[in-house]
Write a protein that holds these residues in place. Structure first.
Motif, short mmCIF file in Angstrom:
data_model
loop_
_atom_site.label_atom_id
_atom_site.label_comp_id
_atom_site.label_asym_id
_atom_site.label_seq_id
_atom_site.Cartn_x
_atom_site.Cartn_y
_atom_site.Cartn_z
N UNK A 12 1.84 -8.36 5.09
CA UNK A 12 2.46 -7.21 5.76
C UNK A 12 3.62 -7.69 6.63
N UNK B 103 0.69 -5.08 -1.80
CA UNK B 103 -0.38 -6.09 -1.76
C UNK B 103 -1.35 -5.85 -2.91
N UNK C 97 0.78 -1.81 1.65
CA UNK C 97 -0.55 -1.93 1.06
C UNK C 97 -0.49 -1.82 -0.47
N UNK D 274 -3.90 -10.70 4.49
CA UNK D 274 -3.20 -9.43 4.25
C UNK D 274 -2.13 -9.19 5.33
N UNK E 231 -6.13 3.69 -5.33
CA UNK E 231 -4.83 3.58 -4.66
C UNK E 231 -3.70 3.55 -5.69
N UNK F 9 -7.15 -1.96 2.02
CA UNK F 9 -5.80 -1.47 1.76
C UNK F 9 -5.72 0.05 1.82
#
Lengths: 190, 190, 190, 190, 190, 190
Positions: A148, A157, A154, A144, B45, B10
């Motif tokens: 980034x 991703x 986020x 991750x 999210x 995340x």
């Protein structure tokens, strides 16, 4: 020898028997593409499941996201390459050719994305797509962080990961049904 | 050391900020289960993606099908075992224990389903689930015929395949977000 | 379906026919644990080999060492996870739960140890256990140096390595005999 | 370049400091073989563990069994070939050459046992040794039945399996310690 | 049991029926080596293909190059080790023993080259040979830069790569024909 | 981004500096194909090696054989698919399209040959090509018998095997040099 002419090895219902909302989808596909994608035909054996699949597909591939539509199609093809999925390589390879205007890029994604000259962001995305497809149990915070570091948020991703995950679903549906791509894809945007 | 207490690597939004339909889902989960499953939290999210995920999940795991709910959960655990997905092994291992009333069966599915005494139909389903997960490019008509020989219809094979495919999606979302299962699952139905 | 009730697919002698020293072991197990571990039963087909196995087991798992008993059990479970050994995951998973007082840690070791929050020393030990189990021909001085960097002495590395090596032996004996764990392990320390 | 002259990368104690029983073993080795096998040296870092290792080794390789001593050494080499273990291939390759009087057979076992002309019993034993080494989670009743069909009793299958399991232990100790074989093995029985 | 005495499982023509140029090669081999290498016999089923094979072999293994003849033979053995090719391990293992005067080095190359003490240049060459053999789709500029850093020119990298590539060809011809090495190789230079 | 425009990552000499025989090859290629294949360019760094490569290539792909030219190209593509070799998939995929007049067949060979409808002979050839490429140490008499059962003579099996072996060589040269295919191939025979 003549190649397979079925859409799905599990059989499909007569399109004339579909519910009206699906008939409308069929009509719209013919209007826009000239044909109904094989994946819709194969999935129509179970109509409610098709509706869910289309809803998820449209959100992942077409809705607003930090990933461009071309990037999403590149991810789709690289996942399908790792999994050696014929249907998705043909259909989404065509999409990469169309969205990029670069037929060679489409073949690079399908054959071995590592030969392509990509910027750091796209390379990081495709390396991640390969790893999440082939060795998900090894994915960790370092992966991750690499994304980034290449500028992904986020949310980006999340979207990237769901694109990878979704084609791991659809590659398996294609294998399970011996799904055959529409012949039109082959010649598109060469 | 204290174990991870995040739901997703995340990050997730404050549940208080969710749309009303999702708040209602949250409330219903608490009412029925006593908690909101981590996968919903992680997916929140991206709310529209959560809605699509829930619709697909509910259809695959809960709607009428030639596969029993226990069989679907067994498939879920075997796919998650092949992929070594912590979240799904914990959450769906609990479901196998609950639906079967057999805690050992849950552990057999999670650790190595081949040690379980299963009837021919269930064994064929799990062998297929393993192959479609780990080597989808090798799946062919002989695999479908093996399932037919064990009594599955084409619709059953479709439903089985989509269950396998769906957990290949959700296993990857769990890995991508370092999704942590609710502690309640661990003690359930031991 | 009723699950396997054998201890070993190769058969075992009647415990009443065992030599006195082994009868004493049996009695002591019942006294301390409430049952005779399946691995002893399976091994009793060849009594002298059982004696050697017990001597080695006791030294590796119970004798003084730079590795704590919990650390040795964590290594046992991670090796058994890599090898997908049902018997050892059940029996030693229970031991991790017991020694750590942390049921989740037991499941993390069994399903995918990489999701656990571990200190650098334990993480280094488990990464080494995985590599020595799955790709021993690639182990080299850099791996030993990583362990030294995490504070292990040469004697500690020896003990860690022999723990890994021993469970690579016992996992294979379990697979070879379809060794079934005692039902008591499943519910222990949940 | 000069090759490694250490016995173990973890260091070994001065033989003069060993306990008397081990000194006696050393003396007996020199008397019978002309040298002390490296594995004993490497293991002497932890004397009680060496004693257990020798007891197990002697029972497996030298005690009465339905498997001939040559067959046990052939199994040892095939396991070590699957694992690419330098020490064991050198030391036990020499043993196959010696016990069979056939230097080519020793190299076939070490390089690829499938090229050797073997009777059905030996071929079945080596196929099983390979599978139990490389994919133990797939071993099942069909594998045991294949061995029974080749004439092995349950006790023979136990002994065969423990031989395979033991070399999976000792291959890993060799890798862990970078164990170097005595130079004498190389020229033996060519 | 008596080991295979064929040269090729596909049969070979009577040497007396070969064309004169090949008869001359046969005679020269007998004169220099004492025997005709099995690979020539196996390939003589298709004489023009044998001529092309010999031309390529001689250029790669014997012509002037930045790689020494010993280095080329070391590469040949490491490729054959990765591929587990019996014929080439026997024949080229003998060549490493002969050119190096170090029988242990020959066995290290055949069993697991990573245990050998090598200078940085040779180690880099063998790591590259292993990767180009087992995972060619991952080879990239970083691999070429590692070789350049170890002192290889672009021409050296070309020659190294072609040596690796050539033994990936000949290993497969040996497997395809069950090619048996001449017994003379086994005892050579021990 | 603009894609790689080099022919070989190891550099190539100016064609004007080539020997006359190679200049004649270059001229003939331009006359017949409109361009010089990248593989010739990449190989021209070492002219004598190029001559040997061309001789072998021409014999394998163009000389009389029991395998048709289309069959040889299908084998070339399937080997290159197993190895994920970009150059050879592009160049020989075009050849399959041209010789078969069936663009879909070219993509099936490149993406996953198992989806194609093939007669038993071609399917047997491609299954063998895949196995000899990916697991040569497992090839044995049963594989040769399967080919014989599909009508291949020993000479045909030799030619098939050498085609497989040759593309295992050329795939590796392409990877080693990051060989880029001529753009003309992409659009050919779509």
């Amino acid at each position: 020898m003549p190649q397979p002419d079925h859409v799905s090895a599990l059989g499909i219902p007569d399109p004339a028997d579909l519910d009206d909302d699906l008939k409308a989808v069929w009509a719209k596909c013919v209007e826009k593409l000239g044909f109904v994608p094989g994946v819709y035909g194969a999935y129509s054996l179970r109509p409610q499941r098709l509706r869910n699949f289309m809803a998820m597909y449209n959100e992942i591939m077409l809705a607003p996201s930090g990933l461009s539509k071309l990037e999403r199609e590149m991810v789709a093809v690289v996942v399908s390459s790792a999994n050696r999925c014929y249907y998705c390589l043909v259909a989404h390879g065509a999409a990469v050719r169309k969205l990029s205007g670069d037929p060679e890029l489409g073949e690079m994604m399908a054959f071995n994305y590592r030969v392509a000259k990509l910027d750091a962001r796209q390379r990081a995305m495709l390396d991640y797509a390969w790893k999440l497809t082939t060795a998900l149990h090894l994915v960790d915070e370092a992966d991750r962080d690499a994304l980034r570091g290449a500028g992904l948020s986020n949310e980006d991703i999340f979207d990237l990961s769901e694109t990878v995950a979704f084609f791991n679903l659809s590659n398996r549906m294609a294998a399970a049904t011996d799904m055959m791509p529409n012949k039109e894809y082959h010649r598109l945007e060469r």
